[in-house]
Design a protein around this motif. Structure first.
Motif, PDB file in Angstrom:
ATOM      1  N   ARG A 199       0.819  -1.212   0.000  1.00 55.80           N
ATOM      2  CA  ARG A 199       0.000   0.000   0.000  1.00 55.80           C
ATOM      3  C   ARG A 199       0.853   1.262   0.000  1.00 55.80           C
ATOM      4  NH1 ARG A 199      -0.940   1.931   5.364  1.00 55.80           N
ATOM      5  NH2 ARG A 199       0.029   0.618   6.945  1.00 55.80           N
ATOM      6  N   PHE A 200       2.150   1.135   0.281  1.00 52.33           N
ATOM      7  CA  PHE A 200       3.039   2.288   0.222  1.00 52.33           C
ATOM      8  C   PHE A 200       3.595   2.525  -1.186  1.00 52.33           C
ATOM      9  CE2 PHE A 200       3.272   1.049   4.724  1.00 52.33           C
ATOM     10  CZ  PHE A 200       2.916   2.256   5.301  1.00 52.33           C
ATOM     11  N   VAL A 201       3.351   1.596  -2.098  1.00 52.93           N
ATOM     12  CA  VAL A 201       3.721   1.806  -3.496  1.00 52.93           C
ATOM     13  C   VAL A 201       2.773   2.854  -4.078  1.00 52.93           C
ATOM     14  CG1 VAL A 201       3.823   0.696  -5.766  1.00 52.93           C
ATOM     15  CG2 VAL A 201       4.645  -0.520  -3.736  1.00 52.93           C
ATOM     16  N   PRO A 202       3.280   3.787  -4.891  1.00 50.66           N
ATOM     17  CA  PRO A 202       2.410   4.835  -5.444  1.00 50.66           C
ATOM     18  C   PRO A 202       1.143   4.276  -6.082  1.00 50.66           C
ATOM     19  CG  PRO A 202       4.694   5.314  -5.970  1.00 50.66           C
ATOM     20  CD  PRO A 202       4.679   3.956  -5.313  1.00 50.66           C
ATOM     21  N   ASP A 203       0.037   4.973  -5.872  1.00 55.20           N
ATOM     22  CA  ASP A 203      -1.273   4.497  -6.343  1.00 55.20           C
ATOM     23  C   ASP A 203      -1.266   4.177  -7.835  1.00 55.20           C
ATOM     24  OD1 ASP A 203      -2.220   4.820  -3.791  1.00 55.20           O
ATOM     25  OD2 ASP A 203      -3.214   6.736  -4.178  1.00 55.20           O
ATOM     26  N   GLU A 204      -0.582   5.022  -8.618  1.00 56.13           N
ATOM     27  CA  GLU A 204      -0.610   4.839 -10.072  1.00 56.13           C
ATOM     28  C   GLU A 204       0.119   3.573 -10.518  1.00 56.13           C
ATOM     29  OE1 GLU A 204       2.759   7.791  -9.128  1.00 56.13           O
ATOM     30  OE2 GLU A 204       0.722   7.339  -8.438  1.00 56.13           O
ATOM     31  N   LEU A 205       0.902   2.959  -9.635  1.00 59.27           N
ATOM     32  CA  LEU A 205       1.623   1.732  -9.989  1.00 59.27           C
ATOM     33  C   LEU A 205       0.921   0.469  -9.505  1.00 59.27           C
ATOM     34  CD1 LEU A 205       5.339   2.737  -9.233  1.00 59.27           C
ATOM     35  CD2 LEU A 205       4.134   2.757 -11.418  1.00 59.27           C
ATOM     36  N   GLN A 206      -0.084   0.636  -8.661  1.00 59.80           N
ATOM     37  CA  GLN A 206      -0.664  -0.539  -8.021  1.00 59.80           C
ATOM     38  C   GLN A 206      -1.577  -1.351  -8.934  1.00 59.80           C
ATOM     39  OE1 GLN A 206      -2.303   0.016  -4.121  1.00 59.80           O
ATOM     40  NE2 GLN A 206      -0.592   1.259  -3.419  1.00 59.80           N
ATOM     41  N   GLN A 207      -2.049  -0.737 -10.010  1.00 62.46           N
ATOM     42  CA  GLN A 207      -3.001  -1.443 -10.871  1.00 62.46           C
ATOM     43  C   GLN A 207      -2.446  -1.807 -12.243  1.00 62.46           C
ATOM     44  OE1 GLN A 207      -5.800  -2.466  -9.512  1.00 62.46           O
ATOM     45  NE2 GLN A 207      -5.192  -1.384  -7.636  1.00 62.46           N
ATOM     46  N   VAL A 208      -1.227  -1.384 -12.570  1.00 60.12           N
ATOM     47  CA  VAL A 208      -0.682  -1.661 -13.904  1.00 60.12           C
ATOM     48  C   VAL A 208      -0.077  -3.054 -13.964  1.00 60.12           C
ATOM     49  CG1 VAL A 208      -0.232   0.782 -14.320  1.00 60.12           C
ATOM     50  CG2 VAL A 208       1.575  -0.654 -13.350  1.00 60.12           C
ATOM     51  N   ASN A 209      -0.092  -3.633 -15.150  1.00 60.92           N
ATOM     52  CA  ASN A 209       0.569  -4.912 -15.372  1.00 60.92           C
ATOM     53  C   ASN A 209       2.069  -4.690 -15.572  1.00 60.92           C
ATOM     54  OD1 ASN A 209      -1.992  -5.930 -15.286  1.00 60.92           O
ATOM     55  ND2 ASN A 209      -2.033  -6.662 -17.393  1.00 60.92           N
ATOM     56  N   ASN A 210       2.875  -5.622 -15.116  1.00 61.47           N
ATOM     57  CA  ASN A 210       4.327  -5.487 -15.189  1.00 61.47           C
ATOM     58  C   ASN A 210       4.986  -6.704 -15.817  1.00 61.47           C
ATOM     59  OD1 ASN A 210       5.481  -3.024 -13.596  1.00 61.47           O
ATOM     60  ND2 ASN A 210       3.802  -3.770 -12.315  1.00 61.47           N
ATOM     61  N   GLN A 211       5.994  -6.448 -16.635  1.00 61.72           N
ATOM     62  CA  GLN A 211       6.981  -7.470 -16.913  1.00 61.72           C
ATOM     63  C   GLN A 211       7.834  -7.590 -15.648  1.00 61.72           C
ATOM     64  OE1 GLN A 211       7.576  -9.226 -20.001  1.00 61.72           O
ATOM     65  NE2 GLN A 211       5.523  -8.444 -20.421  1.00 61.72           N
ATOM     66  N   VAL A 212       8.187  -8.788 -15.238  1.00 60.71           N
ATOM     67  CA  VAL A 212       8.936  -8.984 -13.996  1.00 60.71           C
ATOM     68  C   VAL A 212      10.306  -9.563 -14.304  1.00 60.71           C
ATOM     69  CG1 VAL A 212       9.062 -10.240 -11.813  1.00 60.71           C
ATOM     70  CG2 VAL A 212       6.884  -9.284 -12.565  1.00 60.71           C
ATOM     71  N   ILE A 213      11.348  -8.859 -13.855  1.00 65.16           N
ATOM     72  CA  ILE A 213      12.713  -9.383 -13.880  1.00 65.16           C
ATOM     73  C   ILE A 213      13.003  -9.884 -12.476  1.00 65.16           C
ATOM     74  CG2 ILE A 213      15.145  -8.876 -14.272  1.00 65.16           C
ATOM     75  CD1 ILE A 213      14.280  -6.599 -16.117  1.00 65.16           C
ATOM     76  N   LEU A 214      13.211 -11.185 -12.334  1.00 64.56           N
ATOM     77  CA  LEU A 214      13.350 -11.807 -11.014  1.00 64.56           C
ATOM     78  C   LEU A 214      14.785 -12.232 -10.771  1.00 64.56           C
ATOM     79  CD1 LEU A 214      11.945 -12.867  -8.440  1.00 64.56           C
ATOM     80  CD2 LEU A 214      11.511 -15.007  -9.683  1.00 64.56           C
ATOM     81  N   HIS A 288      10.924 -12.975 -16.164  1.00 67.79           N
ATOM     82  CA  HIS A 288      12.248 -13.118 -16.761  1.00 67.79           C
ATOM     83  C   HIS A 288      13.240 -13.458 -15.654  1.00 67.79           C
ATOM     84  CE1 HIS A 288      10.546 -11.223 -20.382  1.00 67.79           C
ATOM     85  NE2 HIS A 288       9.928 -10.432 -19.516  1.00 67.79           N
ATOM     86  N   LEU A 289      13.705 -14.690 -15.638  1.00 67.07           N
ATOM     87  CA  LEU A 289      14.660 -15.129 -14.619  1.00 67.07           C
ATOM     88  C   LEU A 289      16.067 -14.738 -15.044  1.00 67.07           C
ATOM     89  CD1 LEU A 289      13.330 -18.767 -14.012  1.00 67.07           C
ATOM     90  CD2 LEU A 289      12.770 -16.698 -12.713  1.00 67.07           C
ATOM     91  N   VAL A 290      16.804 -14.144 -14.126  1.00 70.74           N
ATOM     92  CA  VAL A 290      18.185 -13.739 -14.395  1.00 70.74           C
ATOM     93  C   VAL A 290      19.051 -14.232 -13.236  1.00 70.74           C
ATOM     94  CG1 VAL A 290      19.752 -11.824 -14.882  1.00 70.74           C
ATOM     95  CG2 VAL A 290      17.352 -11.678 -15.584  1.00 70.74           C
ATOM     96  N   SER A 291      20.056 -15.047 -13.551  1.00 67.23           N
ATOM     97  CA  SER A 291      20.884 -15.653 -12.496  1.00 67.23           C
ATOM     98  C   SER A 291      22.054 -14.746 -12.133  1.00 67.23           C
ATOM     99  CB  SER A 291      21.393 -17.030 -12.943  1.00 67.23           C
ATOM    100  OG  SER A 291      22.191 -16.908 -14.107  1.00 67.23           O
TER     101      SER A 291
END
Length: 509
Positions: A199-214, A288-291
């Motif tokens: 909930r501390f993440v900015p409101d405008e980022l909480q609903q968007v879809n993301n590519q994830v680099i893990l 996207h997995l990155v070792s």
């Protein structure tokens, strides 16, 4: 060739690693891992045991021998943020120094996240394409999870959550002894912690879809990334299929299939449950997995500092500072003007202050966040700024640097270090002088917009034998600015020995 080699050692909660890298080529020539778990009980607020210190010292001496065998003369040992949180961490660091001659340099979570971002940007080919769109870089370590959100190739926000696989594993062990359905309770525990954090993440980022680099997901890396490769992409369905397999498999199968040992196989379940929640929370489109790990980030940054890589990531630090200021609702127009005047003063006064490029960066951050305490109360807001910044972590900055920024912000207004000598003397002489110089510059810049009215369009600076003449270009009445300037400029005179003089030049005759 050996003079381009660098040895990096990371002492973590569950393991210790050595990486020897050719800084010029970026090639890793040696990698050694020790499974000494020096801090496996720190999340229960227990001291690090003396026997593990002896084991760690022996492993470090082995690392030193490897470094010597390669003829490496440049090396550094870091201790992770998680390890530094142990009650007796400083005692342990001193004992390791006495036994090995190696002095641990603690790395903050903000630094861990930053160096990972550097390594990903330079070593993951798809990075540039991904960060043009909404992308979340998620880094797992033993007790924490780091987040960096990007869009249009700019950092939008960076946050650290004190929840990681090892910490969850310890909770699970306690639940198995007390709860009738420990997995369900653990899942609820993870969900509540992630929801409370997010909930501390900015409101405008909480609903968007993301590519994830893990980063740091060892079980997934070992399962999905092909041999000889350092990254791969997978769909959410592939992750869910892996989850179903992992949750129903025996430890023996997981050890063989995922190349884990008895100490690490217990992290699979906590990690999978955590990732399930994280992917849902950030609305992951693809993973996207990155070792890469923190050690790769530290060697990458060392190569940058040594000049072998021509890349500057300080814009991420500035972006993170702006995100922190926005979180505490700092007035943007005043902040932007103070930012502009502060940097102009710093650059024009180089012959006077003899500060470094890193000091300029710290002053830049302080100019952005100096009014952050107004979120609590405008009365003595500088004291609240000091408190908030001392308790905050900022991407790319060490804990010591955050303390410097907190002090500079504290002294940007009515108080000065000279008025609080007892507190100020706790710092070293170099740090006192550094803070005093930065605060003196920020005080003058802040005075130029003391009324938060943006009445000055630009300034010029002229250094003279006994004065520093600052000319403000404006057609407005600057009586209040002149008064604030004269009040705040006294400390500048104390620090630099020159009297700031305020002049006004009108834009239209």
């Amino acid at each position: 060739m050996a003079d381009t080699y660098f040895g990096a050692i990371l002492v973590n909660v569950t393991s210790m690693e050595l990486s020897i890298v050719n800084l010029k080529t970026g090639q890793q020539v040696e990698h050694v891992t020790s499974t000494v778990a020096i801090g496996e009980n720190i999340y229960n607020h227990e001291d690090i045991e003396l026997q593990t210190v002896a084991d760690a010292a022996e492993a470090l001496r082995g690392f030193l021998q490897v470094i010597k065998d390669y003829g490496v003369t440049r090396y550094q040992v870091w201790g992770s943020q998680a390890l530094s949180s142990a009650p007796n961490a400083d005692f342990i660091a001193d004992q390791l120094y006495i036994r090995t001659g190696l002095r641990l340099r603690w790395i903050s979570l903000g630094r861990e996240s930053f160096v990972l971002n550097e390594a990903i940007a330079l070593k993951f080919p798809a990075y540039k394409k991904l960060v043009k769109h909404h992308t979340a870089i998620i880094g797992l370590n033993s007790g924490s999870t780091t987040f960096s959100f990007f869009h249009h190739a700019r950092l939008l926000a960076s946050h650290n959550m004190k929840l990681g696989p090892t910490r969850i594993k310890e909770v699970l062990q306690n639940l198995r002894a007390t709860a009738p359905n420990p997995i369900a309770v653990l899942d609820d525990y993870i969900n509540s912690k992630v929801d409370d954090f997010y909930r501390f993440v900015p409101d405008e980022l909480q609903q968007v879809n993301n590519q994830v680099i893990l980063i740091g997901a060892t079980p997934l890396n070992n399962y999905f990334i092909p041999r000889g490769k350092t990254s791969c992409s997978l769909t959410l369905q592939q992750f869910h299929d892996f989850t179903d397999e992992a949750l129903n498999a025996s430890d023996q199968y997981l050890m063989e299939r995922l190349q884990l040992n008895e100490d690490t196989v217990g992290l699979v379940l906590p990690e999978v449950l955590l990732l399930q929640k994280l992917f849902a929370t950030v609305h992951a489109d693809q993973i996207h997995l990155v070792s890469l790990n923190v050690l790769d980030g530290l060697t990458t940054e060392t190569a940058i500092d040594a000049g072998y890589l021509k890349k500057d990531f300080n814009d991420q630090i500035i972006d993170a500072a702006h995100a922190l200021a926005a979180r505490y609702r700092v007035e943007p127009q005043h902040m932007a003007l103070v930012e502009k005047f502060t940097l102009h003063l710093f650059d024009q006064l180089k012959a006077l202050h003899h500060l470094s490029a890193r000091d300029r960066l710290l002053l830049h951050v302080a100019a952005i966040v100096h009014d952050i305490g107004g979120f609590i109360d405008t009365h003595e807001h500088y004291l609240h700024s000091d408190y908030i910044l001392k308790q905050s972590e900022l991407l790319g900055l060490t804990n010591q640097e955050m303390q410097i920024i907190a002090a500079v912000s504290r002294y940007h207004s009515s108080r000065t270090p000279g008025g609080e000598l007892a507190r100020f003397r706790q710092l070293s002489a170099d740090e006192r002088l550094r803070i005093a110089k930065l605060a003196a510059i920020l005080r003058v810049a802040d005075a130029l917009d003391d009324a938060h009215q943006q009445t000055i369009a630009r300034i010029s600076v002229s250094v003279q034998p006994t004065q520093v003449v600052i000319t403000a270009f404006s057609d407005d009445d600057l009586s209040l600015v002149r008064w604030a300037f004269n009040y705040k400029a006294d400390f500048f005179t104390d620090v630099f020995g020159l009297q700031p003089v305020f002049k006004q030049r009108r834009l239209h005759k």
